[in-house]
Design a protein around this motif. Structure first.
Motif, PDB file in Angstrom:
ATOM      1  N   ALA A  30       0.857  -1.186   0.000  1.00 42.00           N
ATOM      2  CA  ALA A  30       0.000   0.000   0.000  1.00 42.00           C
ATOM      3  C   ALA A  30       0.888   1.230   0.000  1.00 42.00           C
ATOM      4  O   ALA A  30       1.987   1.232   0.569  1.00 42.00           O
ATOM      5  CB  ALA A  30      -0.923   0.000   1.219  1.00 42.00           C
ATOM      6  N   ALA A  31       0.421   2.281  -0.676  1.00 42.57           N
ATOM      7  CA  ALA A  31       1.177   3.529  -0.778  1.00 42.57           C
ATOM      8  C   ALA A  31       0.404   4.654  -0.102  1.00 42.57           C
ATOM      9  O   ALA A  31      -0.794   4.814  -0.348  1.00 42.57           O
ATOM     10  CB  ALA A  31       1.438   3.881  -2.241  1.00 42.57           C
ATOM     11  N   SER A  32       1.078   5.409   0.756  1.00 42.50           N
ATOM     12  CA  SER A  32       0.446   6.549   1.407  1.00 42.50           C
ATOM     13  C   SER A  32       1.265   7.798   1.111  1.00 42.50           C
ATOM     14  O   SER A  32       2.434   7.718   0.731  1.00 42.50           O
ATOM     15  CB  SER A  32       0.346   6.329   2.921  1.00 42.50           C
ATOM     16  OG  SER A  32       1.629   6.127   3.480  1.00 42.50           O
ATOM     17  N   GLY A  33       0.652   8.967   1.274  1.00 44.21           N
ATOM     18  CA  GLY A  33       1.364  10.201   0.968  1.00 44.21           C
ATOM     19  C   GLY A  33       1.523  10.376  -0.528  1.00 44.21           C
ATOM     20  O   GLY A  33       0.888   9.708  -1.329  1.00 44.21           O
ATOM     21  N   ALA A  40       5.371  -2.916   1.698  1.00 41.57           N
ATOM     22  CA  ALA A  40       4.879  -4.294   1.652  1.00 41.57           C
ATOM     23  C   ALA A  40       4.060  -4.607   2.900  1.00 41.57           C
ATOM     24  O   ALA A  40       4.409  -4.193   4.015  1.00 41.57           O
ATOM     25  CB  ALA A  40       6.047  -5.263   1.532  1.00 41.57           C
ATOM     26  N   VAL A  41       2.962  -5.336   2.719  1.00 42.41           N
ATOM     27  CA  VAL A  41       2.105  -5.771   3.815  1.00 42.41           C
ATOM     28  C   VAL A  41       1.716  -7.227   3.555  1.00 42.41           C
ATOM     29  O   VAL A  41       1.799  -7.698   2.419  1.00 42.41           O
ATOM     30  CB  VAL A  41       0.829  -4.890   3.921  1.00 42.41           C
ATOM     31  CG1 VAL A  41       1.181  -3.465   4.322  1.00 42.41           C
ATOM     32  CG2 VAL A  41       0.057  -4.887   2.602  1.00 42.41           C
ATOM     33  N   ARG A  55      -2.826   6.102  -1.494  1.00 44.81           N
ATOM     34  CA  ARG A  55      -2.950   7.406  -2.146  1.00 44.81           C
ATOM     35  C   ARG A  55      -3.809   7.364  -3.409  1.00 44.81           C
ATOM     36  O   ARG A  55      -4.210   8.404  -3.918  1.00 44.81           O
ATOM     37  CB  ARG A  55      -1.561   7.967  -2.480  1.00 44.81           C
ATOM     38  CG  ARG A  55      -0.759   7.181  -3.491  1.00 44.81           C
ATOM     39  CD  ARG A  55       0.671   7.709  -3.537  1.00 44.81           C
ATOM     40  NE  ARG A  55       1.473   7.041  -4.542  1.00 44.81           N
ATOM     41  CZ  ARG A  55       1.620   7.481  -5.787  1.00 44.81           C
ATOM     42  NH1 ARG A  55       0.994   8.580  -6.167  1.00 44.81           N
ATOM     43  NH2 ARG A  55       2.369   6.836  -6.646  1.00 44.81           N
ATOM     44  N   HIS A  56      -4.116   6.159  -3.911  1.00 44.52           N
ATOM     45  CA  HIS A  56      -4.966   6.051  -5.098  1.00 44.52           C
ATOM     46  C   HIS A  56      -6.410   5.680  -4.760  1.00 44.52           C
ATOM     47  O   HIS A  56      -7.211   5.430  -5.665  1.00 44.52           O
ATOM     48  CB  HIS A  56      -4.398   5.007  -6.056  1.00 44.52           C
ATOM     49  CG  HIS A  56      -3.096   5.403  -6.665  1.00 44.52           C
ATOM     50  ND1 HIS A  56      -2.964   6.499  -7.476  1.00 44.52           N
ATOM     51  CD2 HIS A  56      -1.855   4.853  -6.564  1.00 44.52           C
ATOM     52  CE1 HIS A  56      -1.694   6.612  -7.869  1.00 44.52           C
ATOM     53  NE2 HIS A  56      -1.009   5.629  -7.319  1.00 44.52           N
ATOM     54  N   GLY A 108       5.444   1.533  -6.760  1.00 42.92           N
ATOM     55  CA  GLY A 108       4.154   1.866  -6.183  1.00 42.92           C
ATOM     56  C   GLY A 108       3.087   0.831  -6.469  1.00 42.92           C
ATOM     57  O   GLY A 108       1.896   1.107  -6.326  1.00 42.92           O
ATOM     58  N   ALA A 109       3.491  -0.366  -6.885  1.00 43.23           N
ATOM     59  CA  ALA A 109       2.516  -1.419  -7.199  1.00 43.23           C
ATOM     60  C   ALA A 109       1.859  -1.935  -5.917  1.00 43.23           C
ATOM     61  O   ALA A 109       2.523  -2.116  -4.899  1.00 43.23           O
ATOM     62  CB  ALA A 109       3.193  -2.558  -7.938  1.00 43.23           C
TER      63      ALA A 109
END
Length: 204
Positions: A30-33, A40-41, A55-56, A108-109
């Motif tokens: 997941a991407a934030s900011g 990675a999670v 962010r998306h 950012g995948a």
């Protein structure tokens, strides 16, 4: 109206039947900011708005250079909630750049898959079905950009020229984007299947 403008019989158009294949989830993130990189999670919970906190996420997004038929910044339907790449194509990108590897998080995948050859060419309308019931619908091929190239270069110690070479090295290998059709969880290591709809080429 000329003869060439006349409607053609359906039999003149080649239709490829539905295709079903299986793959495996290799990584989720997941991407934030505002930074392009993701974290990675072990699992993602996806909703109809996308990935909470990513962010998306959201039903709408501002129009950008990808959709020049809209005014820049105009709110439009968000068909880019989830970014998906393949492990096999990341290896090709790395080889093209002359580096050891490219991690999906650098681009950012949100999802990296494996076991699906030429993954970036799966067509719009393809759906990915996961064991939890989550379903993602592919909306477009993702195009490489210098921003992603700069992030790859940063992880490679700022290797000279790498950021500029990334777009050519990753052309038609950058994966796809999708929106969430049905909420659920997507977990590392699980198998999933895809359904490619009937396909045809319409030339008018």
């Amino acid at each position: 109206m000329t003869a060439s403008d006349q409607p053609q019989p359906a039999g003149d158009i080649a239709v490829t039947p539905v295709i079903k294949r299986k793959g495996r989830v290799a990584a989720v993130a997941a991407a934030s900011g505002m930074a392009i990189g993701a974290q990675a999670v072990p699992a993602l919970e996806v909703t109809h708005e996308g990935i909470p906190g990513d962010r998306h996420a959201g039903f709408l997004r501002p129009a950008d250079v990808r959709v020049p038929w809209f005014q820049r910044g105009e709110p439009i339907h968000n068909e880019r909630q989830v970014s998906i790449v393949s492990v096999e194509e990341l290896a090709v990108i790395a080889a093209n750049l002359g580096i050891d590897h490219v991690e999906p998080e650098w681009l950012g995948a949100n999802l990296a898959v494996e076991g699906l050859p030429r993954f970036s060419f799966i067509p719009r309308g393809t759906r990915l079905f996961f064991p939890s019931g989550a379903v993602l619908a592919v909306t477009d091929q993702n195009a490489p950009c210098r921003i992603a190239g700069a992030e790859v270069a940063r992880h490679c110690g700022g290797k000279d020229g790498l950021a500029l070479r990334f777009s050519a090295a990753a052309k038609r290998l950058r994966g796809v984007v999708a929106h969430v059709d049905r909420p659920g969880a997507i977990r590392v290591g699980e198998a999933f299947h895809i359904r490619v709809p009937e396909q045809w080429v319409w030339c008018g």
